[in-house]
Design an enzyme around this catalytic site. Structure first.
Site, mmCIF file in Angstrom:
data_model
loop_
_atom_site.group_PDB
_atom_site.id
_atom_site.type_symbol
_atom_site.label_atom_id
_atom_site.label_comp_id
_atom_site.label_asym_id
_atom_site.label_seq_id
_atom_site.Cartn_x
_atom_site.Cartn_y
_atom_site.Cartn_z
ATOM 1 N N GLY A 10 0.816 -1.216 0.000
ATOM 2 C CA GLY A 10 0.000 0.000 0.000
ATOM 3 C C GLY A 10 0.850 1.268 0.000
ATOM 4 C CB ILE A 12 1.714 4.359 4.727
ATOM 5 C CG1 ILE A 12 0.769 5.542 4.499
ATOM 6 C CG2 ILE A 12 2.711 4.692 5.829
ATOM 7 C CD1 ILE A 12 -0.218 5.813 5.624
ATOM 8 C CG ASN A 32 -6.054 -8.473 0.557
ATOM 9 O OD1 ASN A 32 -5.624 -7.322 0.392
ATOM 10 N ND2 ASN A 32 -7.223 -8.720 1.133
ATOM 11 C CG ASP A 58 -8.120 -11.584 3.331
ATOM 12 O OD1 ASP A 58 -7.997 -11.122 4.484
ATOM 13 O OD2 ASP A 58 -9.032 -11.263 2.551
ATOM 14 C CG LEU A 59 -3.681 -9.300 7.613
ATOM 15 C CD1 LEU A 59 -3.803 -8.190 8.642
ATOM 16 C CD2 LEU A 59 -2.499 -10.197 7.953
ATOM 17 C CE LYS A 85 -5.909 4.615 1.547
ATOM 18 N NZ LYS A 85 -4.751 5.406 1.216
ATOM 19 C CB SER A 125 -6.124 7.372 11.854
ATOM 20 O OG SER A 125 -6.691 8.544 11.337
ATOM 21 C CE1 TYR A 150 -9.137 3.688 8.341
ATOM 22 C CE2 TYR A 150 -9.542 5.980 8.903
ATOM 23 C CZ TYR A 150 -8.662 4.952 8.646
ATOM 24 O OH TYR A 150 -7.311 5.177 8.712
ATOM 25 C CE LYS A 154 -6.662 2.677 10.967
ATOM 26 N NZ LYS A 154 -5.783 1.578 10.602
ATOM 27 C CG ASN A 199 -13.004 9.877 -1.476
ATOM 28 O OD1 ASN A 199 -13.970 10.379 -2.055
ATOM 29 N ND2 ASN A 199 -12.855 8.568 -1.329
ATOM 30 N N PRO A 294 -19.855 16.767 4.584
ATOM 31 C CG PRO A 294 -21.854 15.713 3.977
ATOM 32 C CD PRO A 294 -20.624 16.342 3.399
#
Ligand code: NAD
Ligand code: UFG
Length: 339
Positions: A10, A12, A32, A58-59, A85, A125, A150, A154, A199, A294
């Site tokens: 990914g 990061i 994955n 896959d975890l 995420k 996060s 999401y 965390k 986004n 929003p």
């Protein structure tokens, strides 16, 4: 000894893999590819000139994960990035988000415990702070009021990790609360590759700069900030990657469980970012002011002094380098990693 990196393909994770390889670590990546592409692995090798083991899994698949530990008995720690995420998507797909992020983490912890591996750095996060009572935010600020599934994952994973540590003090856990990671590796070989229309602010701006999108929608100019637009703590992804090195080295020495804000400590508004991007690249960023998005908050930036004191880490890159490196990545990879 090697470090297991979950989600290492990914955004990061790939930058962190580069920093660990450059620092001389052996790493094993699992992913994955639900939000990344295999070509990332070649890019990590191209940047570092080093090889590493990779498992596509896959975890949630405990058997496959056990196999990784069976075949790599030298794994002694884990940097855990793998998770879904997208804030907006999590509102529509809460079951998928809770299942992937919580069950994935539980399966990982169970397997680590089984193989006697009890050292972890976890990607949390700033979203755990919800609407902050004040800025800059310190680690002891109230958490637990995340505004979407999401963010809840965390908050919950942080609680799970604390309980795991309470039950067995042999665990060493470092929780890193990232603020807004942006930018890309200087080589332009790895960077952020959002699906569809971005986004997040920076990927959107880079696509306006490259002419892919006509203008930036600025979501709100009536916040209580210096120019009314939302203020965030943007951090270069390479600085963030280096924080994982420091966090792992520190938690191995000190033991226990600890949490750190990973940001620069400086807040920039949306319009500051537009100006910085224009200055860094010489490209014009057209924008239109629109209503608030929003769920957004006005200002969110870190007090990163704890990471400086305890980890000996602080951000090196400024906003112009973040914009320049993001632009370089976009220029060299107009369609991200492609199909
Ligand atoms: P990313 O989506 O680019 O990377 C996550 C990687 O995990 C992807 O390669 C994906 O394929 C993989 N993955 C997801 N679920 C998996 C599973 N069940 N099994 C195996 N692999 C799986 O995201 P990122 O921006 O690199 O974020 C990494 C971590 O940092 C995430 O946990 C994210 O929540 C957290 N974080 C990110 C940001 C941000 O703005 N990017 C901010 C704060 C925290
Ligand atoms: N913004 C715009 N236009 C856009 C996109 C964003 O004006 O097209 C504004 C937002 O309103 C906000 C700022 O730019 O004021 C930053 O927005 P991002 O979407 O880039 O980042 P957020 O701070 O909203 O969210 C990020 C991560 C989340 C994480 C959160 C808190 O994307 O995963 O930080 O850490 F939960």
């Amino acid at each position: 000894m090697s470090v297991l990196i979950t989600g290492g393909a990914g955004f990061i994770g790939s930058h962190t893999a580069v920093e660990f390889l450059n620092a001389g670590y052996d790493i094993v990546i699992v992913d994955n590819f639900c939000n990344s592409k295999p070509v990332v692995l070649d890019r990590i090798k191209a940047i570092t000139g080093k090889n590493f083991k990779f498992y596509q899994l896959d975890l949630l698949d405990a058997r496959a994960l056990e196999n990784v530990f069976e075949e790599n008995k030298d794994i002694d720690s884990c940097i855990h990035f793998a998770g879904l995420k997208a804030v907006g998507e999590s509102v529509f797909k809460p079951i998928e988000y809770y299942h992937n992020n919580l069950t994935g983490t539980l399966t990982l912890c169970q397997t680590m415990k089984k193989y006697g591996v009890k050292t972890m750095v976890f990607s949390s996060s700033a979203t755990v702070y919800g609407v902050p009572e004040s800025v800059p935010i310190k680690e002891d600020a109230k958490i637990g009021e995340a505004t979407n599934p999401y963010g809840e994952t965390k908050v919950m994973i942080e609680r799970i990790l604390r309980d795991i540590y309470k039950s067995d003090n042999e665990w060493n856990i470092s929780v890193l609360r990232y603020f807004n990671p942006i930018g890309a590796h200087k080589s332009g070989l790895i960077g952020e590759d959002p699906k569809g229309i971005p986004n997040n602010l920076l990927p959107y701006v880079t696509q306006v700069a490259s002419g892919k999108l006509p203008y930036l929608h600025v979501y709100g100019d009536d916040y209580d900030t210096h120019d009314g637009t939302g203020v965030r703590d943007y951090i270069h992804v390479v600085d963030l990657a280096q924080a994982h090195l420091k966090a792992l080295e520190s938690i191995k020495q000190r033991g226990g469980i600890d949490v750190f804000n990973i940001g620069t400590g400086t807040g920039y508004s949306v319009l500051d970012i537009v100006k910085a991007y224009e200055k860094a690249t010489g490209k014009k960023i057209n924008y239109k002011i629109e209503g608030r998005r929003p769920g957004d908050i006005g200002a969110c930036f870190a007090d990163p002094s704890k990471a400086a004191e305890i980890l000996g880490w602080s951000a090196k890159y400024g906003i112009l380098e973040m914009c320049r490196d993001a632009d370089n990545w976009q220029k060299k990879n107009p369609d991200g990693y492609g199909e």
